[in-house]
Design an enzyme around this catalytic site. Structure first.
Site, short mmCIF file in Angstrom:
data_model
loop_
_atom_site.label_atom_id
_atom_site.label_comp_id
_atom_site.label_asym_id
_atom_site.label_seq_id
_atom_site.Cartn_x
_atom_site.Cartn_y
_atom_site.Cartn_z
N ASP A 116 -25.85 -8.78 -21.33
CA ASP A 116 -25.45 -7.60 -20.56
C ASP A 116 -26.15 -6.32 -21.00
OD1 ASP A 116 -23.65 -8.86 -18.79
OD2 ASP A 116 -22.15 -8.95 -20.38
N ASP A 193 -25.48 -14.12 -13.43
CA ASP A 193 -25.56 -12.67 -13.61
C ASP A 193 -26.84 -12.26 -14.34
OD1 ASP A 193 -23.04 -14.03 -13.77
OD2 ASP A 193 -22.02 -12.12 -14.08
#
Length: 419
Positions: A116, A193
């Site tokens: 992330d 993602d």
């Protein structure tokens, strides 16, 4: 064949009507007004706490979380501020954007927590770089560079790209997503993602970073394309590989309804990710694949939803009684506005019209928060299996909604990104 052509012509006509009626400046003004309301409620600013969600009907302002590597949404609020500043030129917004961005700087230089980091840095420092290029002009015609801080953003992004690359496993061919979950999954895990983070590697390779970063990004996209999708183009959330040999072990879900289902936001990451990869590589293989993953999404959307905003998972057996996910619609709308520029004729127009229809639905009373709270949108779903952020206002929905609006406004639909 004639029926198909008539259907497509009807879709194009409906999309053109939506595009003609949709007032993008009105929605951008709405977003600015919500940003100003939020900033007022967040004063005095604690830059170390980044907005994340609004969970209840009686709550007016953001719940905030500490800006750390563990908080994957830390970059979205700074990104919203930078994008709003690029439209509004409001100096209060710029000052807040600088403060909420700067607190994230150390994350680029720390040992990596997980994938992330790309989301965090692209949303904050990445959008800040773009703002510097699109900010108001001085009397000499050059951009006003946001208190000269923008000159410091490039090194941070380059450092972040190098840090992100430490997750790459050459045997597997992808970046590891969750180092802390390797034991849980029994191997090297890669989630859909992660496709979004590849942009940081592509950008760095073309802006002074190692050329190897580009090779890592292409390898990740290619390996993911091979193992992360069903024959029809629908995606799994997680692919697991043997850490030592690189052998593909299995694909499964983490945030979707089931291993066989189409989790809407996961598919949106695929659409956005492969469109972006095509922009950086110009490899027609990625363009074709971006269309494939888009077409199955649009087909399933028509089959399962009553508008252009999907159910959180298109295979939830509750059907229209299941929660929606506005965030997925925002991601897809932004991606389709870019994808539409990569294709000539009716095909590109079809994607653009679909994006405008998504934005039109998102901009109605049904989805906009308006005076209910300070977010742009409501009715997003975060992690449904964990019972987290269901039917909520979530910061990344607002981020991609604003990005899509800016893309629609600009003649060059890739302008709001780093390129």
């Amino acid at each position: 064949m004639k029926k198909i052509m008539l259907f497509l012509l009807g879709m194009l006509a409906a999309g053109a009507a939506h595009a003609q009626a949709f007032d993008v400046d009105r929605q951008l003004d709405y977003c600015h007004s919500q940003v100003m309301r939020a900033l007022k409620m967040l004063q005095p600013y604690d830059f170390a706490m980044e907005p994340r969600n609004i969970l209840t009907a009686d709550q007016k302002t953001w719940n905030c979380r500490k800006a750390t590597a563990e908080e994957w949404c830390s970059g979205f609020w700074p990104g919203i501020l930078w994008m709003d500043y690029s439209y509004s030129h409001d100096e209060e917004v710029r000052r807040a954007a600088e403060g909420y961005t700067e607190v994230l700087r150390p994350l680029a230089y720390q040992p990596i927590f997980d994938h992330d980091l790309g989301f965090i840095m692209l949303g904050s420092f990445g959008k800040a770089l773009v703002c510097s290029n699109r900010s108001p002009r001085s009397s000499s015609g050059s951009p006003v560079c946001c208190n000269s801080v923008a000159a410091q953003y490039k090194p941070v992004l380059l450092a972040a790209a190098d840090t992100l690359a430490t997750l790459y496993n050459a045997k597997v061919g992808t970046l590891l997503s969750w180092p802390r979950h390797v034991r849980d999954y029994g191997g090297h895990n890669t989630i859909m993602d992660n496709m979004i983070n590849l942009e940081l590697l592509f950008w760095a390779a073309e802006n002074g970073g190692s050329p190897l970063l580009r090779q890592i990004a292409i390898s990740h996209a290619t390996t993911t394309m091979r193992h992360h999708f069903r024959p029809d183009g629908s995606s799994y959330h997680v692919a697991v590989y043997d850490t030592l040999t690189g052998q593909f072990l299995r694909a499964q879900t983490h945030q979707g309804y089931a291993d066989h289902s189409m989790w809407a936001r996961g598919q949106s990451w695929a659409i956005y990710g492969y469109t972006m990869v095509y922009r950086w590589t110009r490899d027609p293989l990625f363009l074709q694949f971006a269309q494939k993953v888009t077409d199955i999404y649009l087909r399933r959307l028509r089959e399962t939803s009553d508008d252009m905003v999907p159910l959180w998972d298109m295979d939830d057996p509750r059907g229209l009684q299941a929660p929606k996910d506005a965030s997925a619609a925002c991601v897809v709308a932004s991606a389709l506005l870019e994808l539409s520029t990569c294709l000539d004729g009716w095909r590109g127009q079809q994607y653009r019209d679909a994006a405008v229809r998504m934005l039109a639905d998102l901009s109605t009373e049904r989805y906009q928060s308006r005076d209910r709270n300070v977010a742009f949108l409501q009715h997003s779903t975060g992690h449904h299996p964990a019972g987290s952020e269901i039917d909520a206002s979530i910061i990344y929905a607002d981020y991609y909604y604003l990005e899509a609006l800016l893309r629609l406004k600009t003649t060059d639909s890739t302008d709001p990104l780093i390129n």
